[in-house]
Each structure stands twice: as C-alpha cells, then as structure tokens.
Design a protein around this motif. Structure first.
Motif, mmCIF file in Angstrom:
data_model
loop_
_atom_site.group_PDB
_atom_site.id
_atom_site.type_symbol
_atom_site.label_atom_id
_atom_site.label_comp_id
_atom_site.label_asym_id
_atom_site.label_seq_id
_atom_site.Cartn_x
_atom_site.Cartn_y
_atom_site.Cartn_z
ATOM 1 N N SER A 122 0.798 -1.229 0.000
ATOM 2 C CA SER A 122 0.000 0.000 0.000
ATOM 3 C C SER A 122 0.829 1.276 0.000
ATOM 4 N N PRO A 123 1.934 1.374 0.772
ATOM 5 C CA PRO A 123 2.740 2.608 0.710
ATOM 6 C C PRO A 123 3.349 2.860 -0.666
ATOM 7 N N GLY A 126 0.348 4.265 -2.647
ATOM 8 C CA GLY A 126 -0.397 5.405 -2.125
ATOM 9 C C GLY A 126 -1.861 5.044 -1.978
ATOM 10 N N SER A 127 -2.109 3.865 -1.439
ATOM 11 C CA SER A 127 -3.477 3.369 -1.316
ATOM 12 C C SER A 127 -3.772 2.967 0.111
ATOM 13 N N PRO A 261 7.073 6.647 -7.066
ATOM 14 C CA PRO A 261 6.042 6.770 -6.031
ATOM 15 C C PRO A 261 4.675 7.010 -6.674
ATOM 16 N N GLU A 263 0.357 7.803 -5.804
ATOM 17 C CA GLU A 263 -0.617 8.301 -4.828
ATOM 18 C C GLU A 263 -2.025 8.046 -5.376
ATOM 19 N N HIS A 265 -4.802 6.805 -4.226
ATOM 20 C CA HIS A 265 -5.970 7.249 -3.460
ATOM 21 C C HIS A 265 -6.133 8.764 -3.566
ATOM 22 N N TRP A 267 -4.987 10.788 -5.787
ATOM 23 C CA TRP A 267 -5.251 11.208 -7.170
ATOM 24 C C TRP A 267 -6.669 10.867 -7.616
ATOM 25 N N GLN A 357 10.306 6.343 -1.725
ATOM 26 C CA GLN A 357 10.884 7.666 -1.975
ATOM 27 C C GLN A 357 12.402 7.604 -2.042
#
Length: 465
Positions: A122-123, A126-127, A261, A263, A265, A267, A357
């Motif tokens: 998930s990281p 981005g969820s 990376p 994102e 969720h 976005w 990152q």
C-alpha cells in the motif's frame, strides 16, 4: 539534464564524472545498501546465453564476477530473502498439510496469507490496504476490472487509451469491446505522438478527452510507458477526465509500481492493475494485484468467486455471495501461497531500503548518470556528426528508472548478443530499441559506468569490422 547525478550525493572534487572512481565514490555515499540482498547472475552465465547452441565460451578472468544486469524493467532479480521464505513455506506444507491454512509456525496462516503483502504494498501505491488486492495476473485482472467498470451505453461507450500501449492492453480492450457486441472502430480512441515527437503529451490526452468526453466510459493508460519509459502525469489525467465528466479512469501500472512513487488514493484513480515481476522483484510470472478506490465500493465485480466473499463467513458455504470490504471482493480464488510469500519477502526489501521515496531518489540519480555518460562517451563530434542511437525517454521528472535507446541502424538482436559476451544484460525490443534499466535496489553507479564502457567497446569494435 534537469537532474544531476551529484544533486543527491557529494563526489570528490578530485574526480570527474567520466572516471570510474567517481562512480565508486557515489556508491559509497548512497543511502541504499540492498545490493547484497540480491543474487546477481555471473558473467559466465550471461555469456553462455549468447551462444546457446555452441560449445561453452573459453574461460575468462572475470567469469565469476557479477554481470551488469540492466533488465529489471523486464524481470527483476532474485531477492535472497525470497529463497528463505519459500523454503519455510514448503516446510510448512510438508509438515502440516491442509492444517497450514489455519495454523502456521510463522503466524500467517494461508487463509489470510496476502494480508502482510497488502499492507507492505500500500505505501508503494499510495493506497489504503482495503483498496488493494493481491490476485491473479495482469491481463486477467484488467479483464476483471473492465467487467465491472466498463458498462457501455448508447450514450457512453468509448475507451480512450494510447495507441502505442503494451499489446496485451490493446488485446484486452478489443476483446472487451467485442464482448459487448460493439465495433472497435467506433469505440477505441487511441492517442498517438504528434508528428516528429517520441512520446504523447498531456495536452494531446486532454484534447482527446475534450473531443470525446460526452461519449467516453473509461480512460485507460499505462502509468509508465513500457517502450519509452515515459512517466505519464496520472494525477492530471485523472483530474481532467473527471472534470470533463468521464465516469472512470484506470491505469496499467506494470512499469510504475516499485519504479516511481504513486498516490492512487489521493489522485482519485478509480482502478489500476499491475504485475510484480519487474521492479517489485517477486519472480517470473509472480502474482499480480489490483487497486479499487474506496469511492467505488458500490461498483459490482463482473465476475465473482469464493475468495471475494467476506472472510468471516466464507467457509459457511451458504451459496449467497457477501462481498469482502474494498478491493477484496474482486478476488476469485485463493491465491498461490508460494507466489504471495515471494511477493511479501521482496516487498520487505523496499521497507529495509527506506521506502519508495528513497529508492526513487537514488534511481533518478542513477538514470541521470547513465544519461550523462552516454552523451559524453558518445560525443557527436567523434561519431561522424551523429550518435549511433537517440535517447527516446523524456528528461526528468517524466521518466522512471529506464532509458530507451533507439538504434539508428536497427540490428538490436546482434547488439544484444555482443553485450552478452561482455557480461551485460539489457532488454531489446525489435526492430531498434534497447531498454536500459538501472534498478537502484541492486544496480550501482559503478555498474552504470561499466555498462557504458562495455557499450562503447562493442560499438567501436563493430566500426572496425
């Protein structure tokens, strides 16, 4: 270059970027110390691939040294923790049989074996963990997602995608369209690079959305273009399409997850699918996954299976489907345990590295250093006014850990064989593209220097023939 290889590290002023010592110094300052966690094929093995039907090549002094492996965008290398994880799981199977589903020595029973992997993944996406499901394979998952999200009506039936998408994505779209009894000529809107351009632009995508918004059911692109390595502006594409009234926006993240990376969720991406054998290093044909935004909880999967049933009552076998919360309800069957534990072990390497990152920052500098050396070791003035290749990958930040070189005279198969003989692995796409992917989890700055040096040697030797 918009990214400098020294922007993240400080190299000695006594060394120049063209010197190997400079690369070694950069490696000493890199925050990533994960190279030792991977098994890197040796050069003798790579050389043997160049002559599979011939006697073994003569023994060379560097045969036992690690190869220069730059094909992680095709298949990532083996993380050594995966071997340990698989051994543990095979032991459990042998010692416990069916009991391993609910009783496991490592406290992850097979009935919930994918939970750890979801939380580790998930990281990178981005969820929310509930928006992520570990399941299936990439193209089959795309079909499953479209069976739920693509519901064409006489008013909305079009799909907007890239003309140069990975062929399997296009095959999936064509078969989805034909499944609904529609004509692809009327339905499929394919965005292609403008004349003279190597990649599609955000403006071109917006213009396609402007022109077809009122009839579009789904916008679907690759997050990172497989051939050129271009990173698409997924946030802007999603926001613009929704602003224009397009119901759903999805992405194929095969070349994005573990590379850049994400994102998803934040976005407001509606859905996405990916594989795990490239930058995630989960093994050839490894288990894939999907993302479904929590805002789409009322979208009904087009197909259902027992592993999509609510976990707490799944084994009551009532015959009445009660979907799991979130993306879990899109699952069909119980996942392959060996595939899931391989994925989990590979994802733990990302965690040990400090997260996506950190991986991305080092990857940006590796790629910038690769670009710098390619341009300086092949100066135009020494190449008869023209390099033998052109870099078709965009400049930073719109690229991942890949540079694609279009070889101006083609012949990439022979070039690949010559590189094999130097102990170098790259990925070619006929007729004329060589994809070079410096994966920061196991590639070093010294690898990059050695690769460009080997490439120069091969090209110069060919000129003399």
């Amino acid at each position: 270059m918009t990214d400098s290889p020294t922007a993240f590290f400080t190299a000695s002023t006594h060394e120049r970027p063209s010197e190997r010592a400079y690369a070694v110094n950069l490696d000493s300052q890199s925050p990533l110390k994960t190279r030792s966690l991977f098994q890197i094929p040796d050069r003798a093995t790579v050389r043997s691939a160049a002559r599979p039907t011939q006697p073994p090549h003569p023994t060379l002094a560097d045969d036992t040294e690690p190869s220069l492996y730059f094909a992680g965008n095709s298949l990532g290398l083996l993380p050594l923790p995966v071997q340990t994880a698989l051994h543990t799981e095979l032991q459990t199977w042998g010692q416990r049989g069916v009991l391993g589903h609910f009783s496991h020595p490592s406290h992850h029973p097979w009935v919930t074996v994918d939970d750890n992997a979801r939380h580790l993944l998930s990281p990178l996406l981005g969820s929310l963990p509930s928006e992520t499901a570990i399941m299936g394979s990439l193209t089959s998952n795309i079909h499953l997602l479209f069976a739920g999200f693509y519901k064409p009506t006489p008013q909305r039936f079009k799909i907007i995608m890239e003309k140069g998408a990975f062929p399997s994505d296009r095959y999936a779209m064509l078969s989805q369209i034909e499944h609904h009894g529609l004509n692809p000529v009327d339905v499929l809107v394919e965005v292609t690079p403008a004349p003279g351009e190597k990649t599609i632009s955000l403006d071109q995508i917006k213009r396609a959305i402007d022109h077809h918004a009122n009839e579009t059911a789904v916008v679907f692109f690759g997050g990172v273009q497989y051939l050129t390595g271009q990173v698409l502006d997924m946030a802007s594409i999603t926001a613009y399409a929704k602003h224009k009234g397009v119901p759903y926006v999805g992405f194929d993240l095969a070349h994005a997850v573990g590379n850049i990376p994400l994102e998803l969720h934040a976005w407001n991406v509606d859905f996405a699918a990916w594989c795990s054998y490239k930058y995630l290093n989960a093994g050839p044909g490894g288990i894939a996954g999907i993302f479904v935004h929590e805002a789409n909880k009322d979208v009904t999967p087009g197909f259902r299976g027992w592993w999509g049933h609510e976990t707490g009552t799944r084994f009551e076998m009532t015959g009445e489907f009660v979907g799991e919360e979130g993306a879990g309800k899109w699952r069909l069957s119980n996942p392959s345990v060996v595939d899931v534990v391989a994925l989990e072990a590979s994802l733990r390497v990302f965690k040990e590295a400090g997260g996506i990152q950190t991986v991305r920052e080092v990857g940006k500098r590796l790629t910038a250093y690769l670009e710098h050396l390619l341009l300086t070791r092949f100066p135009v003035e020494e190449e008869g006014g023209e390099r033998p290749f052109e870099i078709v990958t965009p400049e930073a930040p719109w690229r991942g850990q890949q540079l694609s070189l279009r070889w101006k005279e083609g012949g990439v198969e022979e070039l690949e064989k010559r590189l094999f003989r130097e102990g170098v692995v790259v990925d070619t796409r006929r007729p004329d593209v060589v994809r070079v992917s410096p994966a920061p989890l196991y590639n070093s700055f010294a690898d990059v220097w050695d690769f460009v040096d080997a490439l120069k040697k091969v090209v110069d030797a060919e000129k003399k023939q």
